[in-house]
Design a protein around this motif. Structure first.
Motif, PDB file in Angstrom:
ATOM      1  N   PRO A 250     -19.866  -5.818  -1.022  1.00 33.01           N
ATOM      2  CA  PRO A 250     -18.698  -5.532  -1.856  1.00 33.01           C
ATOM      3  C   PRO A 250     -18.009  -4.239  -1.419  1.00 33.01           C
ATOM      4  O   PRO A 250     -18.638  -3.309  -0.939  1.00 33.01           O
ATOM      5  CB  PRO A 250     -19.284  -5.375  -3.252  1.00 33.01           C
ATOM      6  CG  PRO A 250     -20.596  -6.060  -3.199  1.00 33.01           C
ATOM      7  CD  PRO A 250     -21.089  -5.923  -1.787  1.00 33.01           C
ATOM      8  N   THR A 251     -16.699  -4.202  -1.567  1.00 33.67           N
ATOM      9  CA  THR A 251     -15.902  -3.032  -1.238  1.00 33.67           C
ATOM     10  C   THR A 251     -15.410  -2.402  -2.528  1.00 33.67           C
ATOM     11  O   THR A 251     -14.704  -3.047  -3.302  1.00 33.67           O
ATOM     12  CB  THR A 251     -14.704  -3.438  -0.359  1.00 33.67           C
ATOM     13  OG1 THR A 251     -15.209  -4.086   0.801  1.00 33.67           O
ATOM     14  CG2 THR A 251     -13.898  -2.230   0.058  1.00 33.67           C
ATOM     15  N   LEU A 252     -15.812  -1.151  -2.773  1.00 35.67           N
ATOM     16  CA  LEU A 252     -15.439  -0.441  -3.992  1.00 35.67           C
ATOM     17  C   LEU A 252     -15.811  -1.231  -5.242  1.00 35.67           C
ATOM     18  O   LEU A 252     -15.081  -1.278  -6.215  1.00 35.67           O
ATOM     19  CB  LEU A 252     -13.945  -0.101  -4.005  1.00 35.67           C
ATOM     20  CG  LEU A 252     -13.460   0.806  -2.885  1.00 35.67           C
ATOM     21  CD1 LEU A 252     -11.944   0.911  -2.903  1.00 35.67           C
ATOM     22  CD2 LEU A 252     -14.087   2.177  -3.007  1.00 35.67           C
ATOM     23  N   GLY A 253     -16.968  -1.899  -5.173  1.00 32.95           N
ATOM     24  CA  GLY A 253     -17.448  -2.648  -6.320  1.00 32.95           C
ATOM     25  C   GLY A 253     -16.800  -4.008  -6.503  1.00 32.95           C
ATOM     26  O   GLY A 253     -17.091  -4.710  -7.458  1.00 32.95           O
TER      27      GLY A 253
END
Length: 54
Positions: free
Chosen positions: A34-37
């Protein structure tokens, strides 16, 4: 996110000849962290070319 190849031809991995004859295509959905959640979903349209010699 969607990505698509713009190549009009590809080299055969067996003999190295270039071909523009498309055999078919399929979708791939590679997964990553995941990217930035946020979950990132990428759709790749992959084309399969026919060998010009075959």
């Amino acid at each position: 996110m969607e990505a698509r190849s713009t190549a009009r031809r590809a080299a055969c991995p067996g003999c190295g000849c270039w071909s523009s004859r498309i055999h078919g295509s399929y979708l791939r959905f590679p997964r990553d962290l995941p990217t930035l959640g946020k979950l990132v979903v990428m759709s790749l349209r992959v084309r399969r070319f026919l060998c010009a010699e075959g």
